[in-house]
Design a protein around this motif. Structure first.
Motif, short mmCIF file in Angstrom:
data_model
loop_
_atom_site.label_atom_id
_atom_site.label_comp_id
_atom_site.label_asym_id
_atom_site.label_seq_id
_atom_site.Cartn_x
_atom_site.Cartn_y
_atom_site.Cartn_z
N SER A 173 3.06 -2.83 -2.45
CA SER A 173 2.16 -3.97 -2.54
C SER A 173 2.55 -4.89 -3.69
CB SER A 173 0.72 -3.50 -2.73
OG SER A 173 0.31 -2.72 -1.65
N LEU A 174 2.92 -4.31 -4.83
CA LEU A 174 3.36 -5.12 -5.96
C LEU A 174 4.66 -5.84 -5.64
CD1 LEU A 174 2.52 -2.77 -8.95
CD2 LEU A 174 1.48 -4.97 -8.44
N ALA A 175 5.58 -5.18 -4.96
CA ALA A 175 6.85 -5.81 -4.59
C ALA A 175 6.61 -7.01 -3.68
CB ALA A 175 7.76 -4.80 -3.91
N ILE A 176 5.75 -6.83 -2.70
CA ILE A 176 5.47 -7.93 -1.78
C ILE A 176 4.76 -9.07 -2.49
CG2 ILE A 176 4.11 -8.54 0.26
CD1 ILE A 176 4.79 -5.70 1.32
N THR A 177 3.82 -8.76 -3.37
CA THR A 177 3.10 -9.79 -4.10
C THR A 177 4.03 -10.60 -4.99
OG1 THR A 177 1.11 -8.44 -4.11
CG2 THR A 177 1.23 -10.21 -5.73
N PHE A 178 4.87 -9.92 -5.78
CA PHE A 178 5.79 -10.62 -6.65
C PHE A 178 6.82 -11.41 -5.85
CE2 PHE A 178 4.66 -7.55 -10.15
CZ PHE A 178 4.05 -8.51 -10.94
N ALA A 179 7.25 -10.89 -4.70
CA ALA A 179 8.21 -11.61 -3.87
C ALA A 179 7.60 -12.89 -3.32
CB ALA A 179 8.68 -10.72 -2.72
N LEU A 180 6.38 -12.83 -2.87
CA LEU A 180 5.74 -14.04 -2.34
C LEU A 180 5.48 -15.06 -3.44
CD1 LEU A 180 3.28 -12.46 0.24
CD2 LEU A 180 5.45 -13.62 0.67
N LEU A 181 5.12 -14.59 -4.63
CA LEU A 181 4.94 -15.51 -5.75
C LEU A 181 6.27 -16.16 -6.14
CD1 LEU A 181 2.50 -13.49 -8.04
CD2 LEU A 181 2.01 -15.62 -6.84
N GLY A 182 7.33 -15.38 -6.16
CA GLY A 182 8.64 -15.92 -6.50
C GLY A 182 9.17 -16.88 -5.46
#
Length: 86
Positions: free
Chosen positions: A44-53
């Motif tokens: 979930s953190l990986a997906i969140t940071f990827a979408l923010l980036g």
């Protein structure tokens, strides 16, 4: 039009996404269906940071890699939890 500085904290979204994606993959290998909390959190953190980036347009390659690496453990957990009968 203003561009974001290169020393902005937003430049860390790509590496953070990649790190959490890889941690999610490794945690998925070692955690079974019962221990799915850590892979779920890291994915979930990986997906969140990827979408923010990706929204900021910085480190796109790392963000896409983190998005894929975070999506695999999440998909595996969903498939494993829906096919396991108690």
């Amino acid at each position: 039009m203003t561009s974001e500085p290169h020393n902005s904290p937003a430049t860390l979204y790509g590496p953070a996404s990649l790190l959490f994606g890889v941690l999610g993959l490794v945690a998925t290998l070692f955690a079974g269906v019962v221990g799915g909390g850590i892979p779920l959190l890291t994915a979930s953190l990986a997906i969140t940071f990827a979408l923010l980036g990706l929204g900021r347009g910085m480190n796109r390659a790392q963000c896409v890699t983190g998005l894929v690496a975070g999506g695999i453990p999440l998909a595996w957990l969903v498939i494993a939890l829906t096919t396991v009968t108690v």
